[in-house]
Scaffold this active site. Sequence first.
Site, PDB file in Angstrom:
ATOM      1  N   CYS A  89       0.846  -1.193   0.000  1.00 40.22           N
ATOM      2  CA  CYS A  89       0.000   0.000   0.000  1.00 40.22           C
ATOM      3  C   CYS A  89       0.877   1.237   0.000  1.00 40.22           C
ATOM      4  O   CYS A  89       1.658   1.451   0.921  1.00 40.22           O
ATOM      5  CB  CYS A  89      -0.921   0.039   1.211  1.00 40.22           C
ATOM      6  SG  CYS A  89      -1.939   1.538   1.221  1.00 40.22           S
TER       7      CYS A  89
ATOM      8  N   LYS B  45       0.614  -9.699  -1.840  1.00 36.51           N
ATOM      9  CA  LYS B  45       0.250  -8.689  -2.846  1.00 36.51           C
ATOM     10  C   LYS B  45       1.421  -7.752  -3.077  1.00 36.51           C
ATOM     11  O   LYS B  45       1.864  -7.046  -2.179  1.00 36.51           O
ATOM     12  CB  LYS B  45      -0.976  -7.907  -2.383  1.00 36.51           C
ATOM     13  CG  LYS B  45      -1.465  -6.906  -3.426  1.00 36.51           C
ATOM     14  CD  LYS B  45      -2.878  -6.439  -3.134  1.00 36.51           C
ATOM     15  CE  LYS B  45      -3.358  -5.453  -4.166  1.00 36.51           C
ATOM     16  NZ  LYS B  45      -4.713  -4.965  -3.868  1.00 36.51           N
TER      17      LYS B  45
HETATM   18  C1  LIG Z   1     -10.059   3.426  -3.439  1.00 37.18           C
HETATM   19  C2  LIG Z   1      -9.108   2.289  -3.427  1.00 37.18           C
HETATM   20  C3  LIG Z   1      -8.782   1.650  -2.212  1.00 37.18           C
HETATM   21  C4  LIG Z   1      -7.889   0.592  -2.181  1.00 37.18           C
HETATM   22  N1  LIG Z   1      -7.615  -0.021  -1.000  1.00 37.18           N
HETATM   23  C5  LIG Z   1      -6.793  -1.103  -0.975  1.00 37.18           C
HETATM   24  C6  LIG Z   1      -6.553  -1.836   0.232  1.00 37.18           C
HETATM   25  O1  LIG Z   1      -7.109  -1.516   1.279  1.00 37.18           O
HETATM   26  N2  LIG Z   1      -5.691  -2.893   0.203  1.00 37.18           N
HETATM   27  C7  LIG Z   1      -5.082  -3.284  -0.953  1.00 37.18           C
HETATM   28  O2  LIG Z   1      -4.317  -4.246  -0.944  1.00 37.18           O
HETATM   29  N3  LIG Z   1      -5.305  -2.630  -2.111  1.00 37.18           N
HETATM   30  C8  LIG Z   1      -6.146  -1.559  -2.155  1.00 37.18           C
HETATM   31  N4  LIG Z   1      -6.379  -0.916  -3.343  1.00 37.18           N
HETATM   32  C9  LIG Z   1      -5.718  -1.411  -4.563  1.00 37.18           C
HETATM   33  C10 LIG Z   1      -6.619  -2.326  -5.378  1.00 37.18           C
HETATM   34  O3  LIG Z   1      -6.977  -3.468  -4.625  1.00 37.18           O
HETATM   35  C11 LIG Z   1      -5.921  -2.755  -6.664  1.00 37.18           C
HETATM   36  O4  LIG Z   1      -4.729  -3.417  -6.338  1.00 37.18           O
HETATM   37  C12 LIG Z   1      -5.576  -1.582  -7.557  1.00 37.18           C
HETATM   38  O5  LIG Z   1      -6.589  -0.603  -7.499  1.00 37.18           O
HETATM   39  C13 LIG Z   1      -5.355  -1.984  -9.010  1.00 37.18           C
HETATM   40  O6  LIG Z   1      -6.505  -2.550  -9.592  1.00 37.18           O
HETATM   41  P1  LIG Z   1      -7.582  -1.679 -10.444  1.00 37.18           P
HETATM   42  O7  LIG Z   1      -6.810  -0.915 -11.462  1.00 37.18           O
HETATM   43  O8  LIG Z   1      -8.524  -2.678 -11.016  1.00 37.18           O
HETATM   44  O9  LIG Z   1      -8.248  -0.766  -9.480  1.00 37.18           O
HETATM   45  C14 LIG Z   1      -7.277   0.160  -3.384  1.00 37.18           C
HETATM   46  C15 LIG Z   1      -7.600   0.781  -4.583  1.00 37.18           C
HETATM   47  C16 LIG Z   1      -8.501   1.827  -4.631  1.00 37.18           C
HETATM   48  C17 LIG Z   1      -8.808   2.472  -5.940  1.00 37.18           C
END
Ligand SMILES: Cc1cc2nc3c(=O)[nH]c(=O)nc-3n(C[C@H](O)[C@H](O)[C@H](O)COP(=O)(O)O)c2cc1C
Lengths: 301, 301, 233, 233
Positions: free
Chosen positions: A130, A165
Amino acid sequence: MSECLTTKFNDILFKNPVIPASGTFGFGREYEAFYDLAKLGGLCSKGLTLEPKAGNKGLRLWETPAGLMNSIGLENPGIDAFINNEWPHLKELDTVTIVNVGGKDEESYLTAIEKLNAIDIKLIELNISCPNVKAGGMAYGIKAETAADITKKVVEISRHPIMVKLSPNGEALVDIALACEAAGAQGISLINTLLGMAIDYKKKAAVFDNQYAGLSGPAVKPIALRMTHQVCQAVDIPVMAMGGISNWEDALEFIMAGATCIQVGTINFNNPMAPIDIIAGLEAYCVREKLDNIDQIRGII
Amino acid sequence: MSECLTTKFNDILFKNPVIPASGTFGFGREYEAFYDLAKLGGLCSKGLTLEPKAGNKGLRLWETPAGLMNSIGLENPGIDAFINNEWPHLKELDTVTIVNVGGKDEESYLTAIEKLNAIDIKLIELNISCPNVKAGGMAYGIKAETAADITKKVVEISRHPIMVKLSPNGEALVDIALACEAAGAQGISLINTLLGMAIDYKKKAAVFDNQYAGLSGPAVKPIALRMTHQVCQAVDIPVMAMGGISNWEDALEFIMAGATCIQVGTINFNNPMAPIDIIAGLEAYCVREKLDNIDQIRGII
Amino acid sequence: MAVIQSNTAVIPGIYKMCVDFSGEVKPGQFFMLRAWDKDPLLSRPISVHDYQSGQLTFLYQVVGKGTEILATLLPGNEVTIQGPYGNGFPQVNTDLCVVGGGIGTAPLYYLIRKFKAENPNKKCRIYLGFRDYPYGVDEFAAVADEVILDVGGIITDKLSVLPEETVITCGPEIMMTAVAKVVPPENTVYVSLEAHMACGIGACLGCTCETKAGNKKVCKDGPVFERGVVFNV
Amino acid sequence: MAVIQSNTAVIPGIYKMCVDFSGEVKPGQFFMLRAWDKDPLLSRPISVHDYQSGQLTFLYQVVGKGTEILATLLPGNEVTIQGPYGNGFPQVNTDLCVVGGGIGTAPLYYLIRKFKAENPNKKCRIYLGFRDYPYGVDEFAAVADEVILDVGGIITDKLSVLPEETVITCGPEIMMTAVAKVVPPENTVYVSLEAHMACGIGACLGCTCETKAGNKKVCKDGPVFERGVVFNV
Ligand SMILES: Cc1cc2nc3c(=O)[nH]c(=O)nc-3n(C[C@H](O)[C@H](O)[C@H](O)COP(=O)(O)O)c2cc1C
Ligand SMILES: Cc1cc2nc3c(=O)[nH]c(=O)nc-3n(C[C@H](O)[C@H](O)[C@H](O)COP(=O)(O)OP(=O)(O)OC[C@H]3O[C@@H](n4cnc5c(N)ncnc54)[C@H](O)[C@@H]3O)c2cc1C
Ligand SMILES: Cc1cc2nc3c(=O)[nH]c(=O)nc-3n(C[C@H](O)[C@H](O)[C@H](O)COP(=O)(O)OP(=O)(O)OC[C@H]3O[C@@H](n4cnc5c(N)ncnc54)[C@H](O)[C@@H]3O)c2cc1C
Ligand SMILES: Cc1cc2nc3c(=O)[nH]c(=O)nc-3n(C[C@H](O)[C@H](O)[C@H](O)COP(=O)(O)O)c2cc1C
Ligand code: FES
Ligand code: FES
């Protein structure tokens, strides 16, 4: 529902390989207004930490071309509240719950993992990537040694399988993936958000209090797909891939690149039905292509 | 034209900080149908190598959400042809010509640089970050030691100042920038394209013959802006920044993040007038904000 | 997908859009609108300006890419609307004093029209503040008992609230903070907040605001809050 | 920016768009079209289907996001067009045999109309091949001396070229290669290539094709080439 999408991630059976991503799906409840969560392959919880966290101050969201920047900072109710308030609901669902766990130091990771030993979840996603928290978070995920070290300790005490992750922001990603595999990880998931910056020129200031924040959404897809392919070529444990997936074609590309499952993140905000649309699209594809199971095209590239 | 945009990059005077990026502008001639090149702060040549190069086979372009992937592979006529056919035209223009130089090994870099000693260019952009060529290219740019090593050798033999163009795909970018500075680079430019992948699911194959290719355009802007900010905070030499800049607001943000000049790449394809629109926008901003010179807001973040 | 019935400029830069919709809709709730694919990526929260079964009305100001695209739509075009979302304004059983600033007046029309329809014997006054050009004043005059208009000034300079009134305000945060400050502590004051939103339904935690009761989601717990919960007054 | 005069489906999935334009335009040239900002990022190359001063016509097939957006445009809407680009078809002084496949027929109409207008005494025959549904056949019949239509077959099975004819072909690459192969070496054959394009003006080197004379840019050196330059025949 046909069997063409059933997917095994090690010995965990998913009815399909489509899973809403951590942090974009709360604990699922909000999306129950749109569809039955049992249609999903699984779902991944918001990132949980040992203690409740209020998250970051200031603006938390900023749109970029085909992307979204977020600086939520792992706001979450803490592991205990999750176990007491969310798990009783989640465990009744006919779908796989993945619990995403973050931490600020080794102790907080380990204690959180120990607490989760008390409940019957299927898979833990260890979030060492993160970018929005100062302590812990990405700090662990950008070097192979630290990533392997925390993985090893967590695997040792967890009675649940651990999927690590990874961050796209660190050193040679493949090395980190291999180090985690060697340390006992039972799966890899990637990518977390890319470190980006936004400036509000009108205010002559960075948009986010932390200056940098995490970029996700369709904009990052080509990068995520490349990283998925690299890691799938390198490791023998299954990979759960994500980053900009917005439709079934995208999902299929990640599966062709070798992903066992895929996660659907940011696009949930753009289209709350996205995971369901993706499942339907993949199913129709299997029928059209006369595939008994999606496995037949997995990793063909 | 007012003086509010004049910019010094070390002791090189640019009438404004806006420069079309290497590989997106040919050698300028094609854009003369749209505007007088003398309006530009400068222009940067297509990447040149010692010998002519035919570039990559197969598909070379692929669109992604708000981005473009390319696998041109440094197709170019070679340094000699440049000196004979393009330089006579470029040297007559009332704007700064930057020559972008690539190579496949140390010798080819050094010989190319030596040949350029024969002509009166103002600045060389040393491309150690092209992801689309197998030998050389990015291989030099992803590790601090190799980047510093080639920089040092090039700086020693060049009578022109050397600006090193960094890759966003390597290890800790700031370390690489610092290493190049220590090796004698007189400037840093960044970012080159991000390594991405595209799959054509219909063909069940990677889109590009090289599998991976370079991602540019608005999609990458948040990443480029973060990297620009990081490097500007770290080095004392001037930085020429690029990556997804598509309008004057974007350009201004990079300048606020510390960039001395900015380069405009992919958006030229979307709007051939983009550099001119950006210059006009920055000028109007200075007037509105009553800035004598854009320098007053440079690096304020 | 909802079909657009009409979409016209009220004054330059301020548009009123009517779309087909039926279902239950409360004043103070909002919809997430989009008429594009991925550029911009997110939908845009827009409040309910008026509603009667079959016709949902939005009043919006063109400020950026999303609202620019909305403004180009023509009758017959389709727009994706998700909602209604948010808690909406509470049921008020006293007289009502409403304070709106600029485009913050948008959700107040349906509020007042419905309040007066359901409570014909209760009084409703509205203060309207605009920086340059006012709009919608006639419409407010037709439903409220009294309209106090201010253009170019500071609305709280004029504001005097009666003891029996509940106050509801929507407008720039600086205006709402001022209202929250000047209204006597005896009156109940509700404010309708804005925040950048991604999901609109409580899943992303992007719209969180700090309150005395901990973090709240503007989209789901709000956008309407009791003043003491969100402002230091 | 050009204003759209009309934009209608000829058959499902195939649209004809007329826009305001004046200037010199040669058959076989193309324009880069866009009616969007950054999604998709690039403009789309579309050939000139017909032209007379004040009216430029495109004929296009809806295959993806860009052409989908084009198909939604209405008269009065604006579309950005850059061009004309490319070399266009060469001036032909012999009789003409034209071979078009599918949407590859688009640039051939203006070619033939202009050829016959300038050379009323020269003959022009056209072979038209379509996979499923033909379109534009009547229009071609009105300008060409002879139309040979094939639906669902392989056009080169029918093709017989006369010694005095110059051949021009545009269609799927597999068809053009076949034409290039079967036409006797004595005839001159021109083919009009396609390539993914970013700039359309020769600056990006994205549309390069290998030729016997080294790399050529389809956008600037083409899209029309002599067969021997680009195909191994
Ligand atoms: C608003 C938001 C909150 C997120 N919170 C977390 C989280 O709490 N833990 C985590 O591992 N990834 C978190 N992510 C990352 C997503 O799980 C993912 O890895 C990342 O957004 C890439 O995928 P995407 O392009 O489909 O969104 C978050 C992403 C967004 C947009
Ligand atoms: C619950 C709610 C109800 C709303 N109701 C209305 C309404 O009825 N009528 C109306 O005109 N507007 C309303 N808004 C504001 C409206 O959502 C924004 O103006 C709109 O999203 C801007 O989109 P854009 O693409 O045009 O501008 P952008 O290009 O996205 O932004 C332009 C400017 O507006 C700011 N902005 C963008 N989104 C928001 C946001 N969600 N909140 C605050 N500032 C923002 C940006 O920071 C930027 O400075 C409401 C907002 C919320 C949260
Ligand atoms: C010089 C030139 C002239 C053309 N003239 C016409 C015309 O008159 N009428 C017409 O209908 N089409 C014409 N085309 C093809 C047209 O440009 C593409 O169909 C269009 O760009 C597809 O855009 P899209 O966004 O709808 O589809 P996308 O979603 O971009 O792509 C859909 C499919 O088409 C393929 N494709 C995309 N762009 C091209 C391209 N430039 N060349 C070949 N395949 C492509 C993609 O690989 C994909 O398989 C021409 C192309 C060129 C190079
Ligand atoms: C088609 C294309 C060709 C490019 N060729 C070169 C090159 O020859 N040398 C180089 O240093 N960078 C090259 N680049 C990278 C750009 O100069 C620039 O670093 C990159 O595109 C990011 O900027 P942008 O997002 O504004 O395009 C090329 C980029 C594109 C899109
Ligand atoms: S907008 Fe997502 S939680 Fe409120
Ligand atoms: S499309 Fe750019 S060179 Fe041809």
